[in-house]
Design an enzyme around this catalytic site. Structure first.
Site: not given
Length: 211
Positions: A45, A49, A51, A55, A164, A176
């Site tokens: 991360h 990047h 997710d 995660h 998330h 992100e």
């Protein structure tokens, strides 16, 4: 026209608290070896990047289960640059239109590399749930769509990784640490193809495509 939205991966760059530190160091050099190779040590991360659900969701999808076209998004940018340190991004700011991904532009990438970068605006659980209900992936120019723990955190902030969980729990993706969002119009195409790590997340070369 392509616009680079990625932070450079380099030694000592900003990472989420507790994540592996980043180093990019010479392994082979022209002077010694007649060719150059660097060795990079980084977490999945690191920097700009994406997710995957696994995660934060046990048994969730990994990046390699998504077709490549899932990493090219019809995106809409939401201007949140009026917000300050640790301010909430509320449900009222979430659009309700046909699109793949909503990008929350806070302007926080200007604080990249400073302690203030960790005290970014964040999505409320209700805003994240609205994104999930509308089938949106989420992009942000911050370290996380959730509040990042620092000594400046307050008791009124949601705990854990609720944004998330809402988005990734719906099978959508989170991108992100975007940058340069001010150079984009409200609607654009975001291409964010991950390195072929196949797991919980991976650095991307994020590019905004403007007609």
């Amino acid at each position: 026209m392509p616009i680079d939205l990625s932070h450079r991966i380099e030694t000592g760059m900003t990472v989420y608290p507790g994540d592996p530190s980043v180093s990019v160091e010479p392994h082979a050099t022209h002077a010694r070896d007649e060719y150059r190779v660097d060795v990079a040590r980084l977490g999945s991360h690191t920097g700009t990047h994406v997710d995957a659900p696994i995660h934060v969701i046990p048994g969730g999808r990994t990046l390699d289960t998504y077709a490549l076209d899932r990493f090219a998004f019809e995106a809409e940018k939401v201007d949140c640059t009026d917000l300050g340190d640790r301010d909430p991004i509320t449900r009222e700011r979430v659009p309700d239109r046909e699109l793949d991904l909503v990008v929350f532009w806070t302007g926080w990438s200007t604080h990249w590399g400073t302690d203030r970068y960790l005290d970014h605006p964040y999505l409320t659980p209700e805003a994240a749930t609205a994104c999930a209900e509308r089938g949106y992936a989420v992009g942000t120019d911050t370290l996380s769509p959730d509040p990042t723990p620092t000594e400046n955190a307050t008791g009124s902030e949601p705990d854990g990784f609720r944004a998330h969980h809402a988005v990734l729990g719906a099978g959508d993706l989170v991108v992100e640490n975007l940058r340069n969002l001010g150079a984009l119009p409200e609607r654009f195409e975001l291409r964010a193809y991950p390195l072929a790590l196949g797991g919980d997340g991976a650095p991307v070369r994020a590019v905004g495509i403007v007609e």
